[in-house]
Design a protein around this motif. Structure first.
Motif, mmCIF file in Angstrom:
data_model
loop_
_atom_site.group_PDB
_atom_site.id
_atom_site.type_symbol
_atom_site.label_atom_id
_atom_site.label_comp_id
_atom_site.label_asym_id
_atom_site.label_seq_id
_atom_site.Cartn_x
_atom_site.Cartn_y
_atom_site.Cartn_z
ATOM 1 N N GLN A 150 -8.184 8.692 -28.765
ATOM 2 C CA GLN A 150 -8.380 8.839 -30.101
ATOM 3 C C GLN A 150 -7.824 10.012 -31.023
ATOM 4 N N ALA B 93 -4.049 8.970 -31.434
ATOM 5 C CA ALA B 93 -4.030 7.972 -32.697
ATOM 6 C C ALA B 93 -4.193 8.803 -34.270
ATOM 7 N N ARG C 67 -1.594 9.242 -37.022
ATOM 8 C CA ARG C 67 -1.936 9.005 -38.436
ATOM 9 C C ARG C 67 -1.477 10.090 -39.338
#
Length: 115
Positions: free
Chosen positions: A72, A75, A79
């Motif tokens: 997570q 990610a 992003r």
């Protein structure tokens, strides 16, 4: 019904049979005791293994949770990096626009002075 006579030979055979049975009972008792000890040792080993398996299960669960958090975070980082790249590209476009506008202004100013 005729009663059989108990001869010495017959009594000896009976005594041998009883003695043989007693030896077999003693051997079986020893085997039972050995099996009981083995069962107790196996029970302890099973309990110990169960404890280790429980700890391993907890560790695996914890590692899985850490891995999920890392995925997570990765990610999220990706992003954020993509957003920053978009922001930088937008800023570069604005800077190019300002440079173009500055050039026009300078051309206009220097163009008027040369007249």
């Amino acid at each position: 019904m005729t009663a059989e006579r108990w001869t010495d030979e017959r009594l000896d055979r009976l005594a041998l049979t009883v003695e043989s049975n007693n030896e077999q009972i003693a051997a079986n008792s020893q085997a039972i005791a050995a099996n009981s000890e083995a069962i107790a040792a196996n029970s302890e080993a099973i309990a110990s293994s169960d404890g280790r398996l429980t700890r391993m299960e907890f560790a695996i669960t914890e590692l899985s949770q850490i891995q999920l958090r890392m995925i997570q975070e990765s990610a999220d980082y990706r992003r954020d990096m993509l957003e920053m790249r978009a922001d930088i590209q937008e800023m570069q476009a604005e800077v190019r626009g300002l440079q173009t506008e500055n050039r026009r202004i300078l051309d206009h100013l220097f163009g008027e002075q040369s007249d």
